[in-house]
Write an enzyme that holds these catalytic residues in place. Sequence first.
Site, PDB file in Angstrom:
ATOM      1  CD  GLU A   7      89.940  62.073  49.891  1.00  0.00           C
ATOM      2  OE1 GLU A   7      89.955  61.338  48.893  1.00  0.00           O
ATOM      3  OE2 GLU A   7      90.424  61.738  50.991  1.00  0.00           O
ATOM      4  CG  HIS A   8      85.629  61.938  51.169  1.00  0.00           C
ATOM      5  ND1 HIS A   8      85.056  61.758  49.927  1.00  0.00           N
ATOM      6  CD2 HIS A   8      86.771  61.213  51.168  1.00  0.00           C
ATOM      7  CE1 HIS A   8      85.824  60.951  49.219  1.00  0.00           C
ATOM      8  NE2 HIS A   8      86.862  60.606  49.940  1.00  0.00           N
TER       9      HIS A   8
END
Length: 202
Positions: free
Chosen positions: A174-175
């Site tokens: 996601e990050h």
Amino acid sequence: GCPQIVLCSPPPVSDAILYCAELCGVSCVAAVGGAHAIAALAYGTASIPRVCKIFGPGNQYVTTAKRLVSADAAGAAIDMPAGPSEVMVIADGRARPDWVAADLLSQAEHGPDSQVLLLSDDPQLPGAVAAALAKQLLNLPRRDIASRALSHSCALITASLAQACELACRYAPEHLILQVQEPHALLPELRNAGSRSEEHTS
């Protein structure tokens, strides 16, 4: 072109968030978080105006609340039903362990099901990061949640930064945060990440 932007953040709302809200033209800031913030945004309250669409991450309760209000004709649209928060940090031997630890904790504190991963081509870095994590956890208000997330997270030693990039592309975090001396040199190798930030090491 959005005529009204409402921001919700758990109290106390930091000065940095308030400053950014002012820069972005946010018309209402409410010191509230969690599933109840989603309900307030979807249906409105005496102090929080109803919105047309809700954006932003959250834990499993926030995600469930977003799904419920998006399925209700009287509710609000949402950006997407997000899964557990996750971050992957690719770091080289020049990375500052305390910065890497802070980046890992930024997502670990979201919920006990959060996943944080460290990839490094330096065999010494994970130990230094573990020590920094232990120190920073002592002062973290959500340390119990972060500790539970860290219990099922891991650090991997890679043969090279190129191998770390290959693993990042397969994992598609996601990050993705780069704590390397030359982050721009890795960008062509990184294709699959929900959001990506770069940090230079000193």
